[in-house]
Design a protein around this motif. Structure first.
Motif, short mmCIF file in Angstrom:
data_model
loop_
_atom_site.label_atom_id
_atom_site.label_comp_id
_atom_site.label_asym_id
_atom_site.label_seq_id
_atom_site.Cartn_x
_atom_site.Cartn_y
_atom_site.Cartn_z
N ASN A 186 -1.15 4.57 6.37
CA ASN A 186 -1.99 4.79 5.19
C ASN A 186 -3.46 4.96 5.55
O ASN A 186 -4.24 5.47 4.74
N LYS A 189 -2.84 8.96 7.83
CA LYS A 189 -2.24 10.16 7.26
C LYS A 189 -2.84 10.49 5.91
O LYS A 189 -3.42 9.62 5.25
N ASP A 190 -2.70 11.73 5.50
CA ASP A 190 -3.33 12.19 4.27
C ASP A 190 -2.33 12.65 3.22
O ASP A 190 -2.62 13.55 2.43
N ASN A 191 -1.13 12.04 3.21
CA ASN A 191 -0.19 12.38 2.15
C ASN A 191 -0.62 11.71 0.85
O ASN A 191 -1.53 10.88 0.82
N LYS A 192 0.06 12.07 -0.24
CA LYS A 192 -0.39 11.60 -1.56
C LYS A 192 -0.34 10.09 -1.69
O LYS A 192 -1.21 9.49 -2.35
N TYR A 193 0.63 9.45 -1.06
CA TYR A 193 0.74 8.00 -1.17
C TYR A 193 -0.40 7.32 -0.41
O TYR A 193 -1.01 6.37 -0.91
N LEU A 195 -3.36 8.55 0.36
CA LEU A 195 -4.64 8.80 -0.31
C LEU A 195 -4.80 7.91 -1.53
O LEU A 195 -5.89 7.39 -1.80
N GLU A 196 -3.72 7.72 -2.29
CA GLU A 196 -3.79 6.88 -3.48
C GLU A 196 -4.03 5.42 -3.11
O GLU A 196 -4.83 4.73 -3.75
N ASN A 199 -7.61 4.92 -2.12
CA ASN A 199 -8.47 4.91 -3.30
C ASN A 199 -8.42 3.55 -4.00
O ASN A 199 -9.46 2.99 -4.38
N ASP A 563 12.64 13.87 -0.82
CA ASP A 563 12.05 15.11 -0.30
C ASP A 563 12.23 15.19 1.21
O ASP A 563 13.34 15.22 1.70
N GLU A 626 7.01 5.38 -4.88
CA GLU A 626 5.95 4.98 -3.96
C GLU A 626 6.34 3.74 -3.17
O GLU A 626 6.07 3.64 -1.97
#
Length: 677
Positions: A186, A189-193, A195-196, A199, A563, A626
């Motif tokens: 986390n 890596k820059d996957n959606k999980y 990045l969230e 944040n 996925d 997630e």
């Protein structure tokens, strides 16, 4: 072996637990058969859904809940703890120094929210002021050691006292990578999980600084600085897969030699400040990580390190301060684990008491909720499983006699711990005050640290437990060659005193077999019967064993989670070997029982069907996307669906029990089925 071993664990009620288990019923009552929509599913196509029948549709779990049956049972057990603690807290007749008095005072102090609210963040103001006063790097390093020895915070790296892998009778200092707040991927890596989560993390960090009076703008800047430091620490860490390589994490250094590899870090001085005496060497999990830490201490500005130390103090203290801090801490936990339900204070305090003075609370728990007959039953079950394991080892076609004798010797030497310690720890010297909650937390952590370093220079105590009696879990310790089952797990769905052998062998029997097999998985197999790390394999047998483990790894790599995300077969390898071996051993032992040898149906199900369905019922789980994605990064266990089908598709008996045939989605040709133990 649980999916998440969070130091506190989710919780729920007994009624909910029992309704999730389809087959855990008293003897002589008809079993519930797979029903309605799921009954029409072919077991060989989707055994996960088939096994749960209508329960998949009528689950008592709410949409905002996550977890598995470990979590449900913890929710059940914590209500027992609440009952014990509330009685102890109001027991004015409990003598000073008694178990009831100390447990009751600790819990009562934590429930005294009026006093806690008045204090705000006063309990850590002095700690933060000390950081402000730091002017030099040596002062910073000295304060890091002070924070650790007093249980205030644990920045930069981890430190413990452990049994020497090469001489299990000796306790040695151990340094391991750390300093971060969440999973390595986390940060990197820059996957959606990822990045969230970053944040949310930044918002949480800024919130805690803001609660100490820092302006919103400055708090956001602080959060960015701290994240940058932790990202650099994460980049220097070994990955979870790399950490499974015993040879990579077992590095012995003399202190002077380690100091040479980490310029600026004098480990003789550090160990002295850590109050460790008489030690001239340490184990290091990742020398590269500590070299990187030494470099970062030189390149990162001192003021940034001071913010990093403040953050470590804040995040450690937040759950124990006033409501705004607790609210922020609970909120970020729910965000990092989407679906986590709000936890009432009594529940958090119950688990906190268990985690702090668990062998005091454990005495009361065992007295009230753990029947002696259960311990006797488990000893009998373990004896049967050990016998079954022995039979299986003796008939292994791929193993030579020399290795076989060593394997049998190791199996015979496995020590068993059930329920609770034979000798309780009484926490001598630990002072607990009903009116000082935060001081109690600090006192416990200080006591735990001193207790840990007191092991150094003494023979290893093999009777010590690493978990508490109410815990719903089980473990194998390779360096002690022991399997441990705390009292908390001996309830449905894992064990039911009123259930038949099919249910209990498919449940707790498979769990026992799982832990036994950990002694012979890809990591456990590197330890000998005495717990020492040494090779007891012939070269040819070791080659054959590794080839078989590679097959297990490849099988699980093919399982898709969502996925493009797949199960990490290398990370989960030890657990997958243990599941396959454990279920196979449990089935072997079950077939020795009268029920296992009979073909008599109960409620339309054969004994073998009930055995395999009982196994499947253990791993029912509800996870958000997630949560599942995050679990794959660090959890050595695969998702519940694949814990169920992974071993089953390699067992001939499962195919026969459910008439699984070529053309079914889960079918594997007999020659492709993996057999290790």
């Amino acid at each position: 072996m649980n999916r998440f071993i969070k130091v506190g664990i989710w919780a729920a009620g007994a009624g909910l637990l029992l309704t999730t288990i389809m087959l855990l019923i008293p003897k002589k009552q008809p079993a519930v058969t797979p029903a309605t929509k799921e009954a029409s599913l072919k077991p060989g196509d989707d055994f996960y859904s088939y096994a749960f029948g209508i329960q998949v549709q009528n689950t008592p779990w709410g949409k905002d809940q996550v977890g598995n049956n470990f979590d449900l049972l913890q929710r059940f057990n914590v209500k027992d703890l609440k009952s014990i603690l509330e009685k102890a807290a109001v027991n004015k007749k409990a003598p000073a120094g008694s178990v009831e008095k100390r447990v009751g005072d600790f819990y009562a102090a934590g429930m005294d929210t009026m006093t806690i609210e008045k204090l705000g963040y006063t309990p850590i103001k002095t700690d933060l002021a000390v950081i402000d006063a730091i002017k030099t790097l040596p002062e910073l390093l000295k304060e890091i050691n002070h924070l650790r020895t007093n249980g205030i915070a644990y920045p930069l790296y981890g430190f413990s006292a452990v049994q020497d892998p090469e001489n299990a009778s000796v306790i040695i200092p151990f340094l391991f990578q750390g300093g971060t707040s969440f999973a390595q991927d986390n940060y990197l890596k820059d996957n959606k999980y990822a990045l969230e989560i970053r944040n949310r993390y930044s918002k949480y960090c800024a919130t805690l600084f803001g609660l100490t009076g820092v302006s919103p703008q400055k708090a956001s800047v602080n959060a960015a600085i701290i994240f940058n430091i932790e990202k650099q620490l994460a980049a220097a860490q070994l990955s979870p897969v790399e950490m499974r390589n015993i040879n990579s994490v077992n590095n012995r250094f003399y202190l002077d030699d380690l100091s040479k590899t980490t310029p600026g870090l004098d480990w003789r001085t550090i160990l002295s400040e850590l109050e460790v005496k008489g030690q001239d060497s340490v184990l290091v999990s990742s020398p590269v990580f500590f070299a990187a830490v030494a470099n970062l201490l030189k390149t990162v500005p001192l003021d940034h390190w001071k913010l990093y130390l403040k953050w470590n103090i804040l995040k450690e203290a937040a759950p124990f301060l006033s409501h705004p801090f607790v609210k922020a801490s609970v909120a970020v936990t729910r965000e990092w684990l989407p679906g986590e339900i709000p936890t009432p204070r009594w529940e958090r305090l119950s688990w906190l008491t268990d985690g702090s003075i668990g062998e005091l609370l454990g005495q009361l728990y065992v007295k009230e909720y753990f029947a002696p007959a259960t311990k006797a039953k488990m000893e009998e079950l373990v004896a049967n499983l050990r016998k079954a394991f022995e039979i299986r080892i003796k008939r292994l076609s791929w193993m030579e006699s020399a290795t076989r004798q060593k394997a049998l010797a190791k199996l015979a030497a496995i020590r068993l711990k059930i329920g609770y310690p034979d000798k309780w720890e009484n926490y001598e010297g630990l002072e607990i005050n009903r009116g000082t909650f935060f001081k109690n937390i600090r006192a416990v952590r200080r006591w735990q640290y001193l207790f840990m370093i007191s092991w150094l220079g003494k023979p290893a105590n093999r009777e010590r437990w690493e978990t508490t009696p109410p815990t719903v879990n089980a473990y194998y310790n390779p360096i002690r060659n022991e399997i441990v089952f705390p009292a908390g797990i001996f309830r449905p769905p894992f064990f039911d005193a009123n259930a038949d052998d099919a249910v209990n062998y498919g449940g707790i029997g498979a769990v026992i077999g799982h832990e036994m097999t950990h002694g012979f998985d890809d990591q456990g197999a590197q330890y000998a019967a005495d717990g020492n790390l040494k090779n007891w394999w012939t070269a040819e047998d070791e080659k054959k064993f590794k080839a078989k483990t590679k097959m297990v790894e490849a099988q699980f790599n093919k399982y898709t989670v969502q996925d493009s995300i797949h199960v990490n077969g290398k990370l989960t390898l030890g657990e997958n070997i243990a599941d396959l071996g454990g279920l196979s051993v449990a089935y072997e032992a079950f077939k020795m029982t009268p029920e296992g040898r009979s073909g008599q149906k109960t409620g339309g199900l054969t004994p073998d069907q009930r055995f395999f369905l009982s196994w499947a019922q253990l791993w029912k789980e509800y996870l958000s996307e997630e949560d599942l994605a995050q679990s794959i990064l660090v959890n050595p266990h695969p998702p519940g669906r694949y814990r169920i089908i992974g071993p089953l598709v390699n067992m001939d008996a499962w195919y026969k029990a459910f008439q699984v045939k070529p053309g079914d989605k889960l079918y594997k040709k007999p020659g492709d089925r993996i057999r290790i133990w």
